[in-house]
Design an enzyme around this catalytic site. Sequence first.
Site, PDB file in Angstrom:
ATOM      1  CG  HIS A  58      -8.888 -41.766  22.001  1.00 11.73           C
ATOM      2  ND1 HIS A  58      -9.276 -41.329  23.146  1.00 11.73           N
ATOM      3  CD2 HIS A  58      -8.003 -42.479  22.425  1.00 11.73           C
ATOM      4  CE1 HIS A  58      -8.874 -41.720  24.057  1.00 11.73           C
ATOM      5  NE2 HIS A  58      -7.755 -42.554  23.502  1.00 11.73           N
ATOM      6  CG  HIS A  65      -0.119 -46.733  22.298  1.00 12.05           C
ATOM      7  ND1 HIS A  65      -1.287 -46.608  21.460  1.00 12.05           N
ATOM      8  CD2 HIS A  65      -0.778 -46.522  23.313  1.00 12.05           C
ATOM      9  CE1 HIS A  65      -2.299 -46.578  22.070  1.00 12.05           C
ATOM     10  NE2 HIS A  65      -1.928 -46.508  23.593  1.00 12.05           N
TER      11      HIS A  65
END
Length: 410
Positions: free
Chosen positions: A252, A387
């Site tokens: 993150h 992703h």
Amino acid sequence: MTTSPLPADSWLVEPAHLAWLNAEGLRLLPFARASRVEDGFAALDGKGQLTADAIAELIHTTRMTHCFALAHLQGIAGYDALVDHGIAALQGKLRDEVAGGWFVDASRSGDKTAYLHAFVALAASSAQAAGRPGAEALLAEAIRILETHFWSEEEGALRESFSRDWSQEEPYRGANSNMHGVEAFLALADVTGDSLWLQRALRIGERLIHQHAAARGHAVVEHFDRHWQALPEYNADNRADPFRPYGSTPGHSFEWARLLLHLEAALQNAGLAAPGWLVDDARGLFASACRDAWHADGAPGLVYTLDWQAQPVVRARLHWVQAEASAAAAALLRRTGETEYEQWYRCFWEFTGRHFIDLHHGSWHHELDPSNRPAASIWPGKPDLYHAYQAVLLPRLALAPSLATAFSRM
């Protein structure tokens, strides 16, 4: 826009590398087509087959719709019908026609979460950029739900989740849902032309990164109570949770770093002030994640989580962390032109090529164990295109506008 010239030998200007990124995207897409089910898109196993208990899930339906819209926008034939299928699913069984909003899956159960509703907005905005029928109505409904239930003007951030009828709110605030809120807001600003979404994204970033993460050495604080008091011991007894793990999540940090640079560029493109902390904090986030997570346990790769002393907690290597690391390196390289980021960009892609890309069964392994062997303790199968696909698209584009709008203007 504030960018610096790329090094002359950068992979970002190397035709062979750009061709390889394009080819990898074309290799990923067919694998994901098998995820189509009657009510949306469902999880695939490691060989690209639907699992025995396959059911349309909101996370896969929104992400696949977004990715298939990107494919269609690039002129890749055969993905228009899949975008339309996703729109129909988000207007069908996955939608709560009584209370409003969207269900977790086609069983029509579960709470209404900001995380998943941000992906509804992203999928709708990409479908709208692609000009698909039904996208405009879906986008309007997604915006209405975000503004009615999730966005808190007082907090400058998203509330986390509610019961099905919106009557009960979870006493929790999360960085993950707000991070994907920033991603969705960047896309919404592009397709609606309303810079209010950029101002909202900036408020989220200021709270979560410039206030909280920067104060912890640019380790992202993930969990808070409803008054935005940090909960550093949250999920200490469930450390490997796939969405709310204990400690900090270096993946993150990479993702936030990239999003801050997209936000800076979007603000500048809109003629709005872009505070200097956006690039400064992006640098800090990237540096802390590389320093603390790469080879953190003595073996190659990026670990999933760290404790608050920057020691590895969950040592699995997840594909999405690797994807975000390379995308963040590309963004910082494009923003600064500094060779440090070129070196990291190459390093991350070389690792991905050796360990994550599955040339035998297709797609990418979603999880590796600490010895970099395929594993499935956190993410079984290969359900996620989002992703990996974005990782091969983002390095080829400017930092703004967002993906779907960028492809729609080519």
